[in-house]
Write a protein that holds these residues in place. Sequence first.
Motif, short mmCIF file in Angstrom:
data_model
loop_
_atom_site.label_atom_id
_atom_site.label_comp_id
_atom_site.label_asym_id
_atom_site.label_seq_id
_atom_site.Cartn_x
_atom_site.Cartn_y
_atom_site.Cartn_z
N GLY A 71 0.79 -1.23 0.00
CA GLY A 71 0.00 0.00 0.00
C GLY A 71 0.80 1.25 0.00
N HIS A 72 2.14 1.22 -0.06
CA HIS A 72 2.97 2.41 -0.03
C HIS A 72 3.25 2.89 -1.44
CE1 HIS A 72 3.47 1.77 4.25
NE2 HIS A 72 3.91 0.52 4.00
N GLU A 73 3.41 4.18 -1.63
CA GLU A 73 3.71 4.78 -2.93
C GLU A 73 5.12 4.40 -3.34
OE1 GLU A 73 2.71 7.12 -6.25
OE2 GLU A 73 1.47 6.53 -4.55
N SER A 74 5.23 3.88 -4.56
CA SER A 74 6.54 3.47 -5.06
C SER A 74 7.32 4.68 -5.53
CB SER A 74 6.39 2.47 -6.20
OG SER A 74 7.65 2.20 -6.78
N ARG A 75 8.63 4.65 -5.26
CA ARG A 75 9.47 5.76 -5.68
C ARG A 75 10.18 5.43 -6.98
NH1 ARG A 75 10.54 5.03 -0.33
NH2 ARG A 75 12.58 4.09 -0.80
N ARG A 76 9.81 4.30 -7.66
CA ARG A 76 10.49 3.91 -8.91
C ARG A 76 9.80 4.60 -10.09
NH1 ARG A 76 9.12 -1.45 -9.24
NH2 ARG A 76 7.72 -1.33 -7.47
N THR A 77 9.82 5.90 -10.09
CA THR A 77 9.09 6.68 -11.09
C THR A 77 9.85 6.72 -12.40
OG1 THR A 77 8.16 8.03 -9.37
CG2 THR A 77 8.07 8.90 -11.60
N GLY A 78 9.18 6.28 -13.50
CA GLY A 78 9.72 6.43 -14.85
C GLY A 78 10.99 5.67 -15.08
N PHE A 79 11.17 4.50 -14.47
CA PHE A 79 12.45 3.81 -14.56
C PHE A 79 12.75 3.36 -15.99
CE2 PHE A 79 14.79 -0.26 -14.38
CZ PHE A 79 16.00 0.23 -13.92
N PHE A 105 18.23 7.28 -21.46
CA PHE A 105 19.37 7.47 -20.56
C PHE A 105 20.46 8.38 -21.14
CE2 PHE A 105 23.33 6.22 -18.47
CZ PHE A 105 22.97 6.29 -17.14
N PRO A 106 20.88 8.25 -22.38
CA PRO A 106 21.98 9.12 -22.87
C PRO A 106 21.65 10.61 -22.80
CG PRO A 106 21.64 7.25 -24.34
CD PRO A 106 20.49 7.26 -23.41
N ALA A 107 20.32 10.94 -22.89
CA ALA A 107 19.96 12.36 -22.90
C ALA A 107 19.69 12.92 -21.51
CB ALA A 107 18.72 12.56 -23.79
N LEU A 108 19.80 12.10 -20.45
CA LEU A 108 19.49 12.57 -19.09
C LEU A 108 20.68 13.35 -18.52
CD1 LEU A 108 17.76 9.35 -17.66
CD2 LEU A 108 16.67 11.38 -18.64
N ASP A 109 20.35 14.25 -17.57
CA ASP A 109 21.43 14.97 -16.88
C ASP A 109 21.97 14.08 -15.77
OD1 ASP A 109 19.44 14.96 -14.99
OD2 ASP A 109 18.96 17.09 -15.21
N GLU A 110 22.96 14.56 -15.06
CA GLU A 110 23.64 13.75 -14.07
C GLU A 110 22.72 13.38 -12.91
OE1 GLU A 110 26.50 11.43 -12.54
OE2 GLU A 110 26.52 12.48 -14.48
N ALA A 111 21.84 14.33 -12.50
CA ALA A 111 20.92 14.05 -11.39
C ALA A 111 19.95 12.94 -11.76
CB ALA A 111 20.16 15.33 -11.00
N ALA A 128 19.87 4.70 -8.61
CA ALA A 128 19.26 4.38 -7.32
C ALA A 128 18.06 3.46 -7.51
CB ALA A 128 18.86 5.68 -6.62
N GLN A 129 17.27 3.76 -8.53
CA GLN A 129 16.09 2.91 -8.77
C GLN A 129 16.50 1.50 -9.17
OE1 GLN A 129 13.50 4.80 -11.57
NE2 GLN A 129 13.12 6.59 -10.27
N ALA A 130 17.61 1.36 -9.91
CA ALA A 130 18.09 0.02 -10.28
C ALA A 130 18.48 -0.76 -9.04
CB ALA A 130 19.27 0.15 -11.24
N LEU A 156 11.70 -7.81 -11.22
CA LEU A 156 12.37 -6.64 -10.65
C LEU A 156 13.87 -6.90 -10.53
CD1 LEU A 156 9.87 -5.59 -7.81
CD2 LEU A 156 10.40 -4.33 -9.91
N PHE A 157 14.23 -8.08 -10.04
CA PHE A 157 15.65 -8.38 -9.87
C PHE A 157 16.37 -8.40 -11.22
CE2 PHE A 157 19.12 -11.47 -9.63
CZ PHE A 157 19.89 -10.91 -8.60
N ARG A 158 15.78 -9.00 -12.24
CA ARG A 158 16.41 -9.08 -13.56
C ARG A 158 16.56 -7.70 -14.18
NH1 ARG A 158 13.21 -12.95 -17.25
NH2 ARG A 158 14.73 -12.12 -18.73
N SER A 159 15.48 -6.90 -14.12
CA SER A 159 15.54 -5.56 -14.74
C SER A 159 16.53 -4.67 -14.01
CB SER A 159 14.15 -4.93 -14.76
OG SER A 159 13.67 -4.77 -13.43
N GLY A 160 16.52 -4.75 -12.66
CA GLY A 160 17.46 -3.92 -11.92
C GLY A 160 18.90 -4.30 -12.20
N THR A 161 19.19 -5.62 -12.21
CA THR A 161 20.55 -6.07 -12.48
C THR A 161 21.00 -5.69 -13.87
OG1 THR A 161 20.16 -7.96 -11.00
CG2 THR A 161 22.04 -8.09 -12.50
N ALA A 162 20.10 -5.84 -14.88
CA ALA A 162 20.45 -5.46 -16.24
C ALA A 162 20.71 -3.96 -16.34
CB ALA A 162 19.33 -5.88 -17.20
N ALA A 163 19.90 -3.15 -15.61
CA ALA A 163 20.10 -1.71 -15.64
C ALA A 163 21.43 -1.32 -15.02
CB ALA A 163 18.94 -1.02 -14.92
#
Length: 636
Positions: A78-86, A93-99, A106-108, A148-155
């Motif tokens: 029931g908690h709001e997930s912080r994995r926004t737009g992963f 990714f190449p066009a994102l800034d450093e933040a 962190a989401q990975a 989740l584990f596979r996607s995070g590890t691949a990321a």
Amino acid sequence: MSRRISLRRLSLGCAIALSLSASAGAQEGEDHAAHHGAGMPAGGGMSAPAEPGSSDMAKMMNPMMDRMINGEGENEHGHESRRTGFISQLLAFPALDEAARQRVAAQAGERVSTGLAMINAASADGARATTVSARLDAARRLREGTDLFRSGTAAQGAIGGLQPPREVGLAWLRDQLDIDQAAPGHADHWFGISPSHLLLMLFLGLVSATLIALQIFRLRRIGAIAGGVATAKVPAKPEPKAAPPATRVAPAPAPVADSAGLAPSNAAAPAGASLRKPKSWAGQLRVVQIVRETPSVLTFRLADPTADRLPFDFLPGQFLQVEVEPEAGKTARRSYTIASSPTQRAYVELTVKREEQGVVSRYLHDKVVADDLLKVSGPFGAFTFTGTDAQSIVLIAGGVGITPMMSVLRYLTDTAWKGDIFFFYGARSTEEFVFRDELERLERRFPNLHVVAAMQRAPGTVWMGPEGPITREMILAAVPEIASRRIHMCGPPAMMGAMRGVLAELGVPDAQLHTEAFGPASLPADHEDLEVKPAPPPADKPAPSAEVAPSTVTFSVSGVSAALPADETVLEAAEGAGVEIPYACRAGTCGACVVKLLQGEVTMEVESGLAPADKAQGYVLACQAKGTGTPLVVEA
């Protein structure tokens, strides 16, 4: 490239594309709202009403795809997930800034730790589960934790430089949509077809083209043959020149009727008309079977030794000439009617009665066995009936004269002829009743066949039919309105003479009566294959003068000339010169020896076997034609 996409996965892919587009639009709207103030809605200050035609599927799928791609929404606690737009950030990714890149990293990590926790918890719950629903829920959470584990590890690997982040995101999407990777090494194939497949297609195309060409050639060949048969020309019939009666020759070609095939048999001329062909077939046939019909009658079944069908066709009622060599250097010939039906293309049958003084019949009965070869020529004769000349037929036969009648009867029943068939047969005794079983069987099977047989009962046999010869009363009782029916008659001369008188009393016109008197059927019962002696000349016709000077005869086809004494016939001269002229009875009654007289005059003592139309065209009977002292030219 082969892709296996289920309907559910395809819908899911469309929803992902819509969701990505919606996410991009929402982000742009938020930026626009921040620029113009919180009070103005994105999109120009107007809130867009919901479209009434929007898809229910889109309404259902968009929130789910937002949670799947962006990771938004509530987790299982029931908690709001912080994995926004992963995933969407990973694709960009190449066009994102450093933040933003730090947030993706962190989401990975969060995905890896959360996935491991869910896997452990789901494994423990699954081990403790006692119901099916609990196990299914544990399996679902185990699968989500694994994803989740596979996607995070691949990321994490992509962020660390092991693989481009965009490819990781696309690989994840393909895995979720169950889309196969493109097979490597096929990019250079023409239209995605490998060279081996292309060669196979070309080979099959060539085979198909060859088969089509062969079929076209076959159809054209059949058309050419059919056209040639249809357009075959019959010699014209010019007006005959004036000539003295019976002996003067009119130099005009005779009309030729085709008797080689069964198709023309439906248009066969009436009995007595000429059915000659320019060249008759002659050769050897193999005796494939010998059947004993009665103690004195055998049936010889003959077939072509080199093919599965006869080398000739015939009409029902025609006959063949058989040549044998009873002694070395000596030949004998005799004609026998074909007893089988023309519908039997594989064989022909001759039914022969053995006579003590008959050279050919004794040789066939005593010497010939199965697998022997017989020299045969023909067919000859115009004593035919195919069912097209009348709506009913009366067949009267005596002794072995039944053979042409059996050929007609078998043909009519084989072709399911609808007309009435009245079959009269006379024999000496039940012991000599030829084809008795077959006649009884055919009469039971065909209601339009009516058989009347008369004979004496032989000792030891059963006979319920009339005894004695065929009588006037039998004919009247069996055949209504006989005077209007076509009649064919064949048998010994005594029987035929008696029947002629009976039919005349019943009012049968001569035009309705057709008789055959050749070879075995024309002879007395005791001498059925002896040579028939010529009948004496009529009283009003003087015999040839004994003082007629000898002459010559030239055979135009063979190119041979021979002497022709006054007392010798053209047939005898031909035999002495080695010229082949078919013959049968040598008595002037069968018509087998008819030839064209091209020059000169002849006399004939007997000419009953010569059709009037042929006589008018200059044809003569070689067995009866004798010279008058002038040179003769014969087409032979």
